[in-house]
Design a protein around this motif. Structure first.
Motif, PDB file in Angstrom:
ATOM      1  N   TYR A   1       0.786  -1.275  -0.052  1.00 33.88           N
ATOM      2  CA  TYR A   1      -0.043  -0.244   0.162  1.00 33.88           C
ATOM      3  C   TYR A   1       0.750   1.208  -0.039  1.00 33.88           C
ATOM      4  N   ALA A   2       2.188   1.146   0.408  1.00 27.82           N
ATOM      5  CA  ALA A   2       2.885   2.298   0.280  1.00 27.82           C
ATOM      6  C   ALA A   2       3.516   2.736  -0.890  1.00 27.82           C
ATOM      7  N   ASP A   3       3.209   1.952  -1.932  1.00 31.74           N
ATOM      8  CA  ASP A   3       3.369   2.371  -3.387  1.00 31.74           C
ATOM      9  C   ASP A   3       2.237   3.065  -4.006  1.00 31.74           C
ATOM     10  N   TRP A   4       0.874   2.952  -3.432  1.00 31.72           N
ATOM     11  CA  TRP A   4      -0.089   3.437  -4.030  1.00 31.72           C
ATOM     12  C   TRP A   4      -0.579   4.619  -3.272  1.00 31.72           C
ATOM     13  N   ASN A   5      -1.440   5.413  -4.237  1.00 31.64           N
ATOM     14  CA  ASN A   5      -1.663   6.739  -3.860  1.00 31.64           C
ATOM     15  C   ASN A   5      -3.288   6.949  -3.666  1.00 31.64           C
ATOM     16  N   VAL A   6      -3.729   7.113  -2.339  1.00 29.33           N
ATOM     17  CA  VAL A   6      -5.485   6.982  -2.012  1.00 29.33           C
ATOM     18  C   VAL A   6      -5.812   8.277  -2.552  1.00 29.33           C
ATOM     19  N   VAL A   7      -7.150   8.148  -3.189  1.00 26.25           N
ATOM     20  CA  VAL A   7      -7.864   9.304  -3.548  1.00 26.25           C
ATOM     21  C   VAL A   7      -9.231   9.304  -2.991  1.00 26.25           C
ATOM     22  N   LEU A   8      -9.530   8.312  -2.373  1.00 30.34           N
ATOM     23  CA  LEU A   8     -11.021   8.031  -1.609  1.00 30.34           C
ATOM     24  C   LEU A   8     -11.029   6.874  -0.666  1.00 30.34           C
ATOM     25  N   ALA A   9     -11.469   7.268   0.319  1.00 25.37           N
ATOM     26  CA  ALA A   9     -11.538   6.245   1.457  1.00 25.37           C
ATOM     27  C   ALA A   9     -13.242   6.189   1.908  1.00 25.37           C
ATOM     28  N   SER A  10     -13.759   4.893   1.797  1.00 24.11           N
ATOM     29  CA  SER A  10     -15.291   4.920   2.162  1.00 24.11           C
ATOM     30  C   SER A  10     -15.418   4.013   3.341  1.00 24.11           C
ATOM     31  N   GLY A  11     -15.984   4.450   4.392  1.00 28.16           N
ATOM     32  CA  GLY A  11     -16.409   3.692   5.501  1.00 28.16           C
ATOM     33  C   GLY A  11     -17.601   2.775   5.013  1.00 28.16           C
ATOM     34  N   THR A  12     -17.847   1.511   5.906  1.00 20.83           N
ATOM     35  CA  THR A  12     -18.843   0.836   5.784  1.00 20.83           C
ATOM     36  C   THR A  12     -19.213   0.014   6.946  1.00 20.83           C
ATOM     37  N   GLY A  13     -20.153  -0.944   6.979  1.00 26.05           N
ATOM     38  CA  GLY A  13     -20.594  -1.600   7.876  1.00 26.05           C
ATOM     39  C   GLY A  13     -20.739  -2.960   7.524  1.00 26.05           C
ATOM     40  N   GLY A  14     -21.171  -3.993   8.406  1.00 24.16           N
ATOM     41  CA  GLY A  14     -21.655  -5.245   8.023  1.00 24.16           C
ATOM     42  C   GLY A  14     -22.894  -5.815   8.780  1.00 24.16           C
ATOM     43  N   VAL A  15     -23.620  -6.774   8.060  1.00 20.36           N
ATOM     44  CA  VAL A  15     -24.867  -7.303   8.942  1.00 20.36           C
ATOM     45  C   VAL A  15     -24.630  -8.860   8.420  1.00 20.36           C
ATOM     46  N   ALA A  16     -24.983  -9.469   9.760  1.00 18.63           N
ATOM     47  CA  ALA A  16     -25.185 -10.887   9.755  1.00 18.63           C
ATOM     48  C   ALA A  16     -26.497 -11.473   9.809  1.00 18.63           C
ATOM     49  N   TYR A  17     -26.853 -12.352   9.004  1.00 21.02           N
ATOM     50  CA  TYR A  17     -28.272 -12.672   9.044  1.00 21.02           C
ATOM     51  C   TYR A  17     -28.556 -14.295   9.202  1.00 21.02           C
ATOM     52  N   LEU A  18     -29.721 -14.669   9.179  1.00 23.94           N
ATOM     53  CA  LEU A  18     -30.298 -15.922   9.437  1.00 23.94           C
ATOM     54  C   LEU A  18     -31.367 -16.416   8.667  1.00 23.94           C
TER      55      LEU A  18
ATOM     56  N   MET B   1     -11.342   1.549  -0.570  1.00 32.30           N
ATOM     57  CA  MET B   1     -10.636   2.774  -1.064  1.00 32.30           C
ATOM     58  C   MET B   1     -10.147   2.712  -2.606  1.00 32.30           C
ATOM     59  N   VAL B   2      -9.906   3.894  -2.984  1.00 24.88           N
ATOM     60  CA  VAL B   2      -9.782   4.137  -4.527  1.00 24.88           C
ATOM     61  C   VAL B   2      -8.142   4.541  -4.634  1.00 24.88           C
ATOM     62  N   PHE B   3      -7.350   3.875  -5.363  1.00 24.98           N
ATOM     63  CA  PHE B   3      -5.848   4.057  -5.410  1.00 24.98           C
ATOM     64  C   PHE B   3      -5.406   4.513  -6.921  1.00 24.98           C
ATOM     65  N   LEU B   4      -4.643   5.489  -7.017  1.00 25.33           N
ATOM     66  CA  LEU B   4      -3.732   5.215  -8.293  1.00 25.33           C
ATOM     67  C   LEU B   4      -2.637   4.807  -8.151  1.00 25.33           C
ATOM     68  N   PRO B   5      -2.024   4.248  -9.107  1.00 26.51           N
ATOM     69  CA  PRO B   5      -0.812   3.496  -9.025  1.00 26.51           C
ATOM     70  C   PRO B   5       0.545   4.018  -8.654  1.00 26.51           C
ATOM     71  N   ASN B   6       1.497   3.354  -8.714  1.00 24.26           N
ATOM     72  CA  ASN B   6       2.718   3.775  -8.132  1.00 24.26           C
ATOM     73  C   ASN B   6       3.180   4.791  -9.110  1.00 24.26           C
ATOM     74  N   GLY B   7       3.801   5.821  -9.068  1.00 25.45           N
ATOM     75  CA  GLY B   7       4.264   6.816  -9.760  1.00 25.45           C
ATOM     76  C   GLY B   7       3.414   7.842 -10.193  1.00 25.45           C
TER      77      GLY B   7
END
Length: 368
Positions: free
Chosen positions: A123-140, A290-296
């Motif tokens: 991940y240190a090589d990548w460039n983050v431009v968006l981070a989205s939080g979310t949740g999760g639901v378990a169901y039966l 998260m959305v990333f642009l590549p190295n460089g």
């Protein structure tokens, strides 16, 4: 110095400052990438049925509209090896013209955190431009949900459960560890390519317990709940400003795992197992996608995509349409996205050691 001269000097200074500001803005705009006529390929390392697909498909047309020149944005699915196949492919990409971006998920972050030998990305090589939080639901299924006594899941400890699992080191370790803490006997069918495939197993009766991230739950499971063929069991919760687990704002009427654990015999919300579960929950969900642009990637490219996502967030209809599709979670750019990246790609040595040992004992997966 007279008041007149002072006023005149201040006025001249203000004009100069305004001119400098305008010059900087013009310079920034002149360095924005013109993407007219181009096609942006957005790599998603999962199948087209899961939460990452729904997240990317939500953003893709908005991103196309917001980028300079309104390029076509195409979502390309590249499932395999629990998302490490697509991530390894992206690691090998060098920045050219901003037409390749990557969508990461907790299931991509966890193998990185755990030192999965299949991981060739950093991940240190990548460039983050968006981070989205979310949740999760378990169901039966409804007949099993009816056995719960309120939030107490003790009556389910004698049930044999089947779960469609993407992989031991993936985001699925959050639900599987939670179910183990509740004393449930859950057998994992390993190797599904996305959480949407797990939902399909549930719908076909091949699995009798499942979880989905919020976007996939809203679109794929809510209809099942309304039809009476699925019942929510619990969410993983959300974090308040003090780092405490509270109810998920998208699903405030569904209890959290913490609440269910507190109500269930033998489940504890303290100690090393709880601390490890919470650490990986934090790494996997508040900054889950998260959305990333590549190295460089150039500064101009990073600024162009960041500005585009900020423009999307500034849309007057964004809150309404995003809550309906993604849930009520932060969508982060700039320093906030960078901070989210840091929290999503780091856990304490103690939490990592516990999970590495647990994976060895539960699945025979050796990461040492």
């Amino acid at each position: 110095m007279s008041t007149l001269k002072t006023t005149r000097r201040v006025a001249v200074g203000l004009v100069a400052a305004a001119a400098a500001t305008f010059s900087l803005q013009a310079q920034a705009e002149s360095h924005a990438m013109d993407m007219a006529g181009k096609t942006v390929e957005w790599i998603i390392p999962f199948s087209e049925t899961g939460g990452s697909a729904k997240w990317a498909n939500f953003y893709a047309p908005l991103l196309s509209e917001a980028l300079p020149g309104q390029p076509t944005v195409v979502v390309k699915f590249m499932p395999g090896a629990g998302s490490t196949k697509g991530a390894n492919f992206f690691q090998d990409q060098q920045f050219e013209d901003g037409t390749t971006i990557f969508g990461s998920s907790g299931s991509t972050q966890f193998p990185f955190l755990l030192g999965d030998p299949r991981v060739k990305y950093d991940y240190a090589d990548w460039n983050v431009v968006l981070a989205s939080g979310t949740g999760g639901v378990a169901y039966l299924p409804p007949e099993l949900a009816a056995q719960m006594d309120g939030m107490d899941a003790s009556a389910l400890q004698d049930v044999d459960f089947i779960y469609g699992n993407q992989g031991a080191t993936r985001l699925d370790l959050v639900p599987t560890l939670a179910w183990e803490m509740l004393g449930l006997n859950v057998e994992s069918v390993m190797g599904i390519k996305g959480r949407g495939d797990g939902r399909l197993m549930f719908e076909r009766g091949e699995a009798n317990i499942d979880y989905q991230t919020s976007s996939s739950y809203l679109s794929g499971v809510t209809p099942l709940v309304e039809a009476g063929t699925a019942v929510p069991m619990m969410t993983w919760g959300a974090l308040d400003d003090d780092g405490n687990i509270v109810r998920d704002p998208t699903f405030p009427d569904i209890p959290t795992f913490k609440e269910v654990c507190e109500a269930t015999e033998g489940c504890e919300t303290s100690g090393e197992k709880w601390d490890a579960w919470k650490a990986f929950f934090i790494a996997g969900f508040p900054a889950q996608k998260m959305v990333f642009l590549p190295n460089g990637a150039s500064d101009a490219a990073i600024a162009t995509f960041t500005d585009a996502f900020e423009a999307i967030k500034a849309r007057p209809d964004f809150v309404e349409i995003s809550e309906n599709r993604l849930g009520k979670y932060p969508q982060m750019t700039g320093p906030a996205a960078q901070k989210a990246l840091e929290s999503g790609t780091s856990v304490s040595p103690e939490a990592k050691e516990f999970v590495v040992n647990w994976l060895q004992e539960k699945y025979g997966v050796s990461l040492n």
